[in-house]
Design a protein around this motif. Structure first.
Motif, mmCIF file in Angstrom:
data_model
loop_
_atom_site.group_PDB
_atom_site.id
_atom_site.type_symbol
_atom_site.label_atom_id
_atom_site.label_comp_id
_atom_site.label_asym_id
_atom_site.label_seq_id
_atom_site.Cartn_x
_atom_site.Cartn_y
_atom_site.Cartn_z
ATOM 1 N N GLN A 98 0.847 -1.190 0.000
ATOM 2 C CA GLN A 98 0.000 0.000 0.000
ATOM 3 C C GLN A 98 0.881 1.239 0.000
ATOM 4 O OE1 GLN A 98 -2.241 -1.678 3.486
ATOM 5 N NE2 GLN A 98 -3.977 -0.684 2.491
ATOM 6 N N ILE A 99 0.339 2.339 -0.483
ATOM 7 C CA ILE A 99 1.142 3.560 -0.564
ATOM 8 C C ILE A 99 1.349 4.179 0.813
ATOM 9 C CG2 ILE A 99 -0.787 5.135 -0.992
ATOM 10 C CD1 ILE A 99 2.776 5.185 -2.572
ATOM 11 N N HIS A 100 0.436 3.908 1.737
ATOM 12 C CA HIS A 100 0.606 4.360 3.120
ATOM 13 C C HIS A 100 0.583 3.143 4.033
ATOM 14 C CE1 HIS A 100 -1.027 8.473 1.742
ATOM 15 N NE2 HIS A 100 0.253 8.598 1.996
ATOM 16 N N GLU A 101 1.731 2.823 4.591
ATOM 17 C CA GLU A 101 1.866 1.691 5.494
ATOM 18 C C GLU A 101 2.577 2.156 6.765
ATOM 19 O OE1 GLU A 101 2.020 -2.142 2.482
ATOM 20 O OE2 GLU A 101 3.773 -1.698 3.700
ATOM 21 N N TYR A 102 2.966 1.200 7.590
ATOM 22 C CA TYR A 102 3.797 1.492 8.744
ATOM 23 C C TYR A 102 5.257 1.518 8.295
ATOM 24 C CZ TYR A 102 0.317 1.191 12.458
ATOM 25 O OH TYR A 102 -0.738 1.444 13.290
ATOM 26 N N PRO A 103 6.105 2.310 8.915
ATOM 27 C CA PRO A 103 5.839 3.142 10.092
ATOM 28 C C PRO A 103 5.178 4.470 9.724
ATOM 29 C CG PRO A 103 8.102 3.438 9.432
ATOM 30 C CD PRO A 103 7.529 2.383 8.508
ATOM 31 N N LYS A 104 4.542 5.082 10.719
ATOM 32 C CA LYS A 104 4.012 6.431 10.563
ATOM 33 C C LYS A 104 5.006 7.398 11.210
ATOM 34 C CE LYS A 104 -0.874 5.094 10.603
ATOM 35 N NZ LYS A 104 -2.184 5.284 11.278
ATOM 36 N N VAL A 105 5.671 8.192 10.376
ATOM 37 C CA VAL A 105 6.674 9.133 10.888
ATOM 38 C C VAL A 105 5.976 10.476 11.022
ATOM 39 C CG1 VAL A 105 9.003 10.047 10.582
ATOM 40 C CG2 VAL A 105 8.415 7.802 9.648
ATOM 41 N N ILE A 106 5.317 10.676 12.156
ATOM 42 C CA ILE A 106 4.448 11.834 12.335
ATOM 43 C C ILE A 106 4.717 12.506 13.680
ATOM 44 C CG2 ILE A 106 2.631 10.921 10.865
ATOM 45 C CD1 ILE A 106 1.159 10.001 13.356
ATOM 46 N N GLU A 107 4.236 13.723 13.790
ATOM 47 C CA GLU A 107 4.356 14.476 15.029
ATOM 48 C C GLU A 107 3.635 13.736 16.160
ATOM 49 O OE1 GLU A 107 3.805 19.125 16.421
ATOM 50 O OE2 GLU A 107 2.418 18.277 14.940
ATOM 51 N N ASN A 108 4.362 13.530 17.263
ATOM 52 C CA ASN A 108 3.815 12.847 18.442
ATOM 53 C C ASN A 108 3.422 11.404 18.162
ATOM 54 O OD1 ASN A 108 4.021 15.275 19.981
ATOM 55 N ND2 ASN A 108 2.055 15.965 19.155
ATOM 56 N N GLY A 109 3.928 10.836 17.074
ATOM 57 C CA GLY A 109 3.616 9.451 16.752
ATOM 58 C C GLY A 109 4.328 8.470 17.664
ATOM 59 N N LYS A 110 3.831 7.226 17.677
ATOM 60 C CA LYS A 110 4.419 6.186 18.510
ATOM 61 C C LYS A 110 5.119 5.153 17.634
ATOM 62 C CE LYS A 110 0.861 6.680 22.084
ATOM 63 N NZ LYS A 110 -0.200 5.979 22.861
ATOM 64 N N GLY A 111 6.042 4.443 18.233
ATOM 65 C CA GLY A 111 6.730 3.382 17.525
ATOM 66 C C GLY A 111 8.162 3.725 17.196
ATOM 67 N N LYS A 112 8.967 2.686 17.066
ATOM 68 C CA LYS A 112 10.382 2.859 16.759
ATOM 69 C C LYS A 112 10.684 2.427 15.327
ATOM 70 C CE LYS A 112 12.102 2.260 21.487
ATOM 71 N NZ LYS A 112 13.022 1.489 22.370
ATOM 72 N N ILE A 113 11.728 3.025 14.795
ATOM 73 C CA ILE A 113 12.216 2.644 13.471
ATOM 74 C C ILE A 113 13.044 1.365 13.610
ATOM 75 C CG2 ILE A 113 13.669 3.332 11.538
ATOM 76 C CD1 ILE A 113 11.017 4.894 11.818
ATOM 77 N N GLU A 114 12.777 0.395 12.725
ATOM 78 C CA GLU A 114 13.475 -0.889 12.795
ATOM 79 C C GLU A 114 14.254 -1.162 11.515
ATOM 80 O OE1 GLU A 114 11.011 -4.197 13.999
ATOM 81 O OE2 GLU A 114 9.544 -2.820 14.872
ATOM 82 N N ASN A 115 15.298 -1.951 11.660
ATOM 83 C CA ASN A 115 16.063 -2.411 10.510
ATOM 84 C C ASN A 115 15.128 -3.142 9.542
ATOM 85 O OD1 ASN A 115 18.167 -3.225 8.803
ATOM 86 N ND2 ASN A 115 18.610 -5.043 10.013
ATOM 87 N N GLY A 116 15.171 -2.762 8.261
ATOM 88 C CA GLY A 116 14.318 -3.392 7.257
ATOM 89 C C GLY A 116 13.077 -2.608 6.905
#
Length: 357
Positions: free
Chosen positions: A295-313
């Motif tokens: 999909q054109i919009h998937e995870y991760p969401k790199v947004i203001e006050n967003g949650k989650g960490k960036i992972e290898n891959g």
């Protein structure tokens, strides 16, 4: 199904103590089964992968999903599903709660009222966020085809072309490179119209000494590309040029900070702090980027006050933008892939482009 995906789905079932997993959305079904037909359901009971579809896709399903037990509906799909579910569903069944309609859910609960339906929310999106080597290879090819088409387009740009003209030429060139269609509605905006973040192309003509913003992508073997370039036509005024340079700095600085383990919202803050220092943060959007895949919009969401960490891959866009109404809009967007030590920039098109027309 390859071993990596099989391990992911088994881990998900263990985490939620599931007896089965039921998937009906196209992208998740394609991810786990490789089946590309328009109608189909996937069910995994912990041992066997079941793929249910209709007569149109019997040969296709067996060809694309040899690891699945393919079963074909010879009559109404609802009656077929009712028979299969009554026979196979028991205990705790995970389902795509964010994508199932009320009527679908009511139908399934009526068929098998004793099953415990376990909503998975965005858990499947999280699984898809980390791309395999095979997925990354396809994404790179998708991006490359878009880059090649865009390079050809630049040689065709002329003063007086409309936004619609440019959109049509680009989509034709992308089609010639070979794809399954545009990844989304191609955005072409000239001058002050680039201040519309999702501008729809119009008959507005291209003039000298203004910016032309183009945001586009293709779908190739199911996977998307996405790129934005803001192109200088002739020589723009100092104010607009300064906005471009600030946006470029925001892009480059954000990418420099990408590393496995960083909180995604901290990347957004890198760009936002640069805009804030320049006194233009109010003209930015609330997010820096988004994952790209089936999909054109998937995870991760790199947004203001967003949650989650960036992972290898992970594979995602970095696309800072400034949109000043009735004056100028600038967005620059690359797709990057996260590596063990940092980042690989997948987009090869130059970020600064000037056409002396």
């Amino acid at each position: 199904m390859n071993s990596v995906k099989q391990k992911k789905i088994i881990q998900l079932m263990n985490d939620f103590q599931l007896d089965g997993l039921f998937i009906h959305t196209y992208e998740n079904r394609r991810y786990f089964t490789d089946f590309t037909g328009s109608n189909g359901m996937y069910f995994f009971d912990g041992l066997t992968n079941f793929l249910w579809t209709d007569q149109r896709y019997s040969l296709q399903a067996m060809e694309q999903s040899p690891f699945c037990k393919v079963e074909i509906a010879n009559g109404p799909m609802n009656q077929f599903l009712a028979d299969k579910m009554s026979d196979k569903f028991a205990g705790r069944i995970g389902f795509e709660s964010d994508d199932m309609t009320v009527s679908q859910f009511s139908f399934f609960k009526e068929i098998i009222p004793d099953v415990s339906w376990i909503p998975l929310g965005d858990e499947l999106l999280k699984i898809r966020a980390v791309k395999s080597d095979d997925e990354l290879k396809i994404i790179k090819e998708s991006i490359n085809k878009a880059d090649v088409a865009f390079a050809k387009l630049l040689n065709m740009i002329n003063i007086g072309m409309s936004e619609i003209d440019v959109r049509n030429e680009l989509e034709y060139l992308m089609a010639k490179e070979g794809h399954e269609g545009p990844a989304f509605g191609t955005i072409v905006a000239f001058g002050e119209r680039a201040a519309f973040p999702h501008a729809v192309p119009t008959t507005r003509k291209l003039n000298k000494n203004e910016y032309m913003l183009i945001d586009f992508g293709i779908k190739y073997q199911g996977y998307m590309s996405d790129m934005t370039r803001t192109i200088e036509i002739g020589q723009v005024d100092d104010f607009s040029s300064n906005i471009f340079e600030i946006t470029l700095k925001a892009l480059e600085s954000s990418i420099e900070e990408v590393t496995p383990g960083i909180e995604s919202h901290l990347l957004d803050e890198v760009a936002r702090s640069i805009f804030r220092e320049a006194g233009i943060e109010e003209y930015s959007l609330r997010g820096l980027g988004h994952g790209v895949g089936l999909q054109i919009h998937e995870y991760p969401k790199v947004i203001e006050n967003g949650k989650g960490k960036i992972e290898n891959g992970m594979v995602f866009t970095v696309e800072p933008g400034i949109y000043i109404p009735n004056r100028v809009g600038v967005r620059i967007e690359d797709i990057i892939s996260v590596t063990e030590t940092g980042v690989e920039i997948l987009t090869s098109t130059p970020r600064k482009i000037r056409l002396a027309l």
